[in-house]
Write a protein that holds these residues in place. Structure first.
Motif, mmCIF file in Angstrom:
data_model
loop_
_atom_site.group_PDB
_atom_site.id
_atom_site.type_symbol
_atom_site.label_atom_id
_atom_site.label_comp_id
_atom_site.label_asym_id
_atom_site.label_seq_id
_atom_site.Cartn_x
_atom_site.Cartn_y
_atom_site.Cartn_z
ATOM 1 N N GLU A 98 57.270 -40.440 70.848
ATOM 2 C CA GLU A 98 57.886 -41.764 70.896
ATOM 3 C C GLU A 98 56.919 -42.782 71.487
ATOM 4 O O GLU A 98 56.356 -42.535 72.550
ATOM 5 N N PRO A 99 56.726 -43.909 70.810
ATOM 6 C CA PRO A 99 55.877 -44.954 71.387
ATOM 7 C C PRO A 99 56.549 -45.555 72.614
ATOM 8 O O PRO A 99 57.780 -45.527 72.723
ATOM 9 N N PRO A 100 55.765 -46.078 73.526
ATOM 10 C CA PRO A 100 56.357 -46.698 74.715
ATOM 11 C C PRO A 100 57.256 -47.879 74.346
ATOM 12 O O PRO A 100 56.962 -48.614 73.403
ATOM 13 N N ALA A 101 58.333 -48.036 75.088
ATOM 14 C CA ALA A 101 59.208 -49.196 74.906
ATOM 15 C C ALA A 101 58.563 -50.388 75.605
ATOM 16 O O ALA A 101 58.034 -50.251 76.708
ATOM 17 N N TYR A 102 58.580 -51.528 74.947
ATOM 18 C CA TYR A 102 58.003 -52.739 75.531
ATOM 19 C C TYR A 102 58.865 -53.142 76.727
ATOM 20 O O TYR A 102 60.060 -53.367 76.580
ATOM 21 N N PRO A 103 58.298 -53.243 77.920
ATOM 22 C CA PRO A 103 59.096 -53.665 79.082
ATOM 23 C C PRO A 103 59.660 -55.073 78.866
ATOM 24 O O PRO A 103 58.956 -55.961 78.375
ATOM 25 N N ARG A 104 60.916 -55.266 79.231
ATOM 26 C CA ARG A 104 61.591 -56.546 79.010
ATOM 27 C C ARG A 104 60.830 -57.705 79.649
ATOM 28 O O ARG A 104 60.624 -58.739 79.019
ATOM 29 N N ALA A 105 60.390 -57.540 80.885
ATOM 30 C CA ALA A 105 59.659 -58.616 81.571
ATOM 31 C C ALA A 105 58.362 -58.952 80.837
ATOM 32 O O ALA A 105 57.962 -60.118 80.765
ATOM 33 N N SER A 106 57.732 -57.959 80.266
ATOM 34 C CA SER A 106 56.493 -58.185 79.520
ATOM 35 C C SER A 106 56.762 -58.941 78.224
ATOM 36 O O SER A 106 55.945 -59.769 77.800
ATOM 37 N N LEU A 107 57.896 -58.664 77.594
ATOM 38 C CA LEU A 107 58.285 -59.415 76.395
ATOM 39 C C LEU A 107 58.527 -60.881 76.740
ATOM 40 O O LEU A 107 58.023 -61.771 76.058
ATOM 41 N N VAL A 108 59.296 -61.105 77.802
ATOM 42 C CA VAL A 108 59.619 -62.473 78.218
ATOM 43 C C VAL A 108 58.347 -63.249 78.548
ATOM 44 O O VAL A 108 58.209 -64.420 78.181
ATOM 45 N N ASN A 109 57.410 -62.584 79.200
ATOM 46 C CA ASN A 109 56.155 -63.238 79.597
ATOM 47 C C ASN A 109 55.068 -63.178 78.523
ATOM 48 O O ASN A 109 53.954 -63.627 78.750
ATOM 49 N N GLU A 110 55.423 -62.604 77.362
ATOM 50 C CA GLU A 110 54.506 -62.489 76.224
ATOM 51 C C GLU A 110 53.181 -61.815 76.602
ATOM 52 O O GLU A 110 52.097 -62.219 76.200
ATOM 53 N N GLU A 111 53.300 -60.731 77.371
ATOM 54 C CA GLU A 111 52.120 -59.975 77.792
ATOM 55 C C GLU A 111 51.681 -59.037 76.677
ATOM 56 O O GLU A 111 52.509 -58.442 75.982
ATOM 57 N N LYS A 112 50.401 -58.900 76.514
ATOM 58 C CA LYS A 112 49.834 -57.978 75.528
ATOM 59 C C LYS A 112 48.473 -57.531 76.037
ATOM 60 O O LYS A 112 47.889 -58.145 76.922
ATOM 61 N N GLY A 113 47.988 -56.446 75.481
ATOM 62 C CA GLY A 113 46.689 -55.939 75.892
ATOM 63 C C GLY A 113 46.518 -54.483 75.529
ATOM 64 O O GLY A 113 47.426 -53.839 75.004
ATOM 65 N N VAL A 114 45.347 -53.960 75.830
ATOM 66 C CA VAL A 114 45.008 -52.568 75.520
ATOM 67 C C VAL A 114 44.833 -51.817 76.836
ATOM 68 O O VAL A 114 44.119 -52.268 77.724
ATOM 69 N N VAL A 115 45.498 -50.680 76.944
ATOM 70 C CA VAL A 115 45.360 -49.824 78.115
ATOM 71 C C VAL A 115 44.699 -48.520 77.673
ATOM 72 O O VAL A 115 45.006 -47.986 76.603
ATOM 73 N N THR A 116 43.756 -48.039 78.478
ATOM 74 C CA THR A 116 43.110 -46.749 78.215
ATOM 75 C C THR A 116 43.564 -45.781 79.294
ATOM 76 O O THR A 116 43.431 -46.057 80.489
#
Length: 114
Positions: free
Chosen positions: A35-53
């Motif tokens: 299952e892919p990670p669920a986008y955290p609600r606060a991150s959606l509201v703040n329009e956060e995006k990026g790449v994590v290793t």
């Protein structure tokens, strides 16, 4: 709030580190649903995006024994969500001389908003 859709890409990087190099590196098992990670609600509201290793230590049984953020997306909530979800995935273990063994691999997860 507008409807936003997450597009994700998941790449198991063929990178091993530590004292013991494996003949083959651990990779997420494509035969087992992950299952892919669920986008955290606060991150959606703040329009956060990026790449994590992530660095993942995978046991001979294909289960993640240890995991940590190697390179942050720049957002703690995204990093935590990726770490939690991807640590639960089943992997094909790394091998040495044809035998499954404990090994490290890297997984990159790209958080995108659409």
């Amino acid at each position: 709030m507008t409807t936003q859709r997450m597009i994700f890409s998941l790449i198991a990087l063929a990178v091993s580190f530590g004292a013991h190099a494996a003949d083959t590196l651990a990779v997420i098992d494509p035969k087992v649903p992950c299952e892919p990670p669920a986008y955290p609600r606060a991150s959606l509201v703040n329009e956060e995006k990026g790449v994590v290793t992530l660095a993942m230590q995978v046991g001979p049984d294909g289960v993640v024994a240890e995991s940590k953020v190697e390179k942050s997306s720049g957002f703690k909530n995204l990093d935590k969500a990726a770490l939690k979800a991807l640590s639960a995935c089943k992997f094909k273990p790394g091998t040495k001389d044809g035998k499954a063994e404990l090994s490290w691999t890297k997984v990159e997860y790209n958080w995108k908003l659409d």
